[in-house]
Design a protein around this motif. Structure first.
Motif, PDB file in Angstrom:
ATOM      1  N   MET A 153      35.841  26.592  59.217  1.00 25.33           N
ATOM      2  CA  MET A 153      36.607  25.962  59.624  1.00 25.33           C
ATOM      3  C   MET A 153      36.110  24.203  60.175  1.00 25.33           C
ATOM      4  O   MET A 153      35.204  24.668  61.678  1.00 25.33           O
ATOM      5  CB  MET A 153      38.092  26.342  60.288  1.00 25.33           C
ATOM      6  CG  MET A 153      38.325  27.283  59.477  1.00 25.33           C
ATOM      7  SD  MET A 153      40.262  27.269  60.238  1.00 25.33           S
ATOM      8  CE  MET A 153      39.999  28.044  62.131  1.00 25.33           C
ATOM      9  N   TYR A 154      36.622  23.290  60.104  1.00 27.50           N
ATOM     10  CA  TYR A 154      36.162  22.072  60.634  1.00 27.50           C
ATOM     11  C   TYR A 154      36.654  21.972  61.589  1.00 27.50           C
ATOM     12  O   TYR A 154      36.754  21.584  62.603  1.00 27.50           O
ATOM     13  CB  TYR A 154      35.529  21.283  59.267  1.00 27.50           C
ATOM     14  CG  TYR A 154      34.464  20.215  60.493  1.00 27.50           C
ATOM     15  CD1 TYR A 154      33.514  20.182  60.755  1.00 27.50           C
ATOM     16  CD2 TYR A 154      35.496  18.868  59.641  1.00 27.50           C
ATOM     17  CE1 TYR A 154      32.505  18.816  60.807  1.00 27.50           C
ATOM     18  CE2 TYR A 154      34.634  17.008  60.254  1.00 27.50           C
ATOM     19  CZ  TYR A 154      33.427  17.548  60.610  1.00 27.50           C
ATOM     20  OH  TYR A 154      32.554  16.794  61.696  1.00 27.50           O
ATOM     21  N   CYS A 155      37.705  20.685  60.907  1.00 25.00           N
ATOM     22  CA  CYS A 155      38.697  20.287  62.119  1.00 25.00           C
ATOM     23  C   CYS A 155      39.592  21.185  62.559  1.00 25.00           C
ATOM     24  O   CYS A 155      39.953  20.402  63.906  1.00 25.00           O
ATOM     25  CB  CYS A 155      39.228  19.053  61.141  1.00 25.00           C
ATOM     26  SG  CYS A 155      40.295  19.500  59.616  1.00 25.00           S
ATOM     27  N   ALA A 184      43.155  27.337  54.907  1.00 24.91           N
ATOM     28  CA  ALA A 184      43.276  28.484  55.283  1.00 24.91           C
ATOM     29  C   ALA A 184      43.331  27.747  56.952  1.00 24.91           C
ATOM     30  O   ALA A 184      43.988  28.426  57.644  1.00 24.91           O
ATOM     31  CB  ALA A 184      41.267  28.964  55.944  1.00 24.91           C
ATOM     32  N   CYS A 185      43.265  26.418  57.646  1.00 24.21           N
ATOM     33  CA  CYS A 185      43.588  26.366  58.943  1.00 24.21           C
ATOM     34  C   CYS A 185      45.236  26.028  59.036  1.00 24.21           C
ATOM     35  O   CYS A 185      45.361  25.625  60.416  1.00 24.21           O
ATOM     36  CB  CYS A 185      42.451  25.194  59.249  1.00 24.21           C
ATOM     37  SG  CYS A 185      43.277  23.735  58.404  1.00 24.21           S
ATOM     38  N   GLU A 213      37.606  21.721  53.880  1.00 24.14           N
ATOM     39  CA  GLU A 213      36.210  22.096  54.890  1.00 24.14           C
ATOM     40  C   GLU A 213      36.789  23.833  54.432  1.00 24.14           C
ATOM     41  O   GLU A 213      36.060  25.025  53.864  1.00 24.14           O
ATOM     42  CB  GLU A 213      35.332  22.268  55.486  1.00 24.14           C
ATOM     43  CG  GLU A 213      34.603  20.671  55.637  1.00 24.14           C
ATOM     44  CD  GLU A 213      33.979  20.773  54.686  1.00 24.14           C
ATOM     45  OE1 GLU A 213      32.911  21.682  54.425  1.00 24.14           O
ATOM     46  OE2 GLU A 213      33.477  19.992  53.744  1.00 24.14           O
ATOM     47  N   CYS A 214      37.960  24.584  55.291  1.00 29.38           N
ATOM     48  CA  CYS A 214      38.057  25.042  54.860  1.00 29.38           C
ATOM     49  C   CYS A 214      39.091  25.967  53.654  1.00 29.38           C
ATOM     50  O   CYS A 214      39.939  27.239  53.985  1.00 29.38           O
ATOM     51  CB  CYS A 214      38.977  25.558  56.185  1.00 29.38           C
ATOM     52  SG  CYS A 214      40.918  24.948  55.689  1.00 29.38           S
ATOM     53  N   GLY A 234      42.524  30.811  58.617  1.00 26.70           N
ATOM     54  CA  GLY A 234      41.786  30.779  59.007  1.00 26.70           C
ATOM     55  C   GLY A 234      41.206  31.354  60.880  1.00 26.70           C
ATOM     56  O   GLY A 234      40.611  31.938  61.036  1.00 26.70           O
ATOM     57  N   VAL A 235      42.810  31.299  61.762  1.00 26.68           N
ATOM     58  CA  VAL A 235      42.699  31.965  62.218  1.00 26.68           C
ATOM     59  C   VAL A 235      42.289  33.238  62.638  1.00 26.68           C
ATOM     60  O   VAL A 235      41.701  33.629  63.429  1.00 26.68           O
ATOM     61  CB  VAL A 235      43.560  31.456  63.480  1.00 26.68           C
ATOM     62  CG1 VAL A 235      44.401  32.379  64.845  1.00 26.68           C
ATOM     63  CG2 VAL A 235      43.850  29.818  63.991  1.00 26.68           C
TER      64      VAL A 235
END
Length: 95
Positions: A57-59, A79-80, A66-67, A34-35
């Motif tokens: 990304m949400y949280c 992804a996060c 979500e990711c 995600g990053v």
């Protein structure tokens, strides 16, 4: 699109190549997917099942889903919280 922490400073890290939806990106060793995608300007990771709305990304801490994206060798990952790896291929999750 990277932020350097003023107290931690810059640490030399190796560049890692990976792909998302058949596009090649570069991230830094130790980045989550995600990053790394966010740093490359990619904000949409998938589309919602019900209304086909974009999701990203949400949280950012692994508590929601979500990711979620797809990695061929292991299936769905968040992804996060999943670290990028050299040469890995990731795809948007489609139900």
């Amino acid at each position: 699109m990277r932020i350097d922490h003023p107290l931690i400073g810059k640490k030399a890290r190796k560049t890692v190549s990976f792909s998302f939806n058949n596009n090649v990106y570069k991230g830094m060793e130790g980045d989550t997917i995600g990053v790394a995608l966010w740093a490359n300007g990619v904000k949409i990771l998938r589309h919602s099942e019900k209304n086909n709305e974009p999701r990203g990304m949400y949280c950012g801490i692994g508590q929601c889903y979500e990711c979620r994206i797809y990695r061929q060798d292991i299936g769905l990952v968040k992804a996060c919280t999943t670290l990028i790896q050299e040469g890995e291929e990731y795809y948007s999750y489609h139900d």
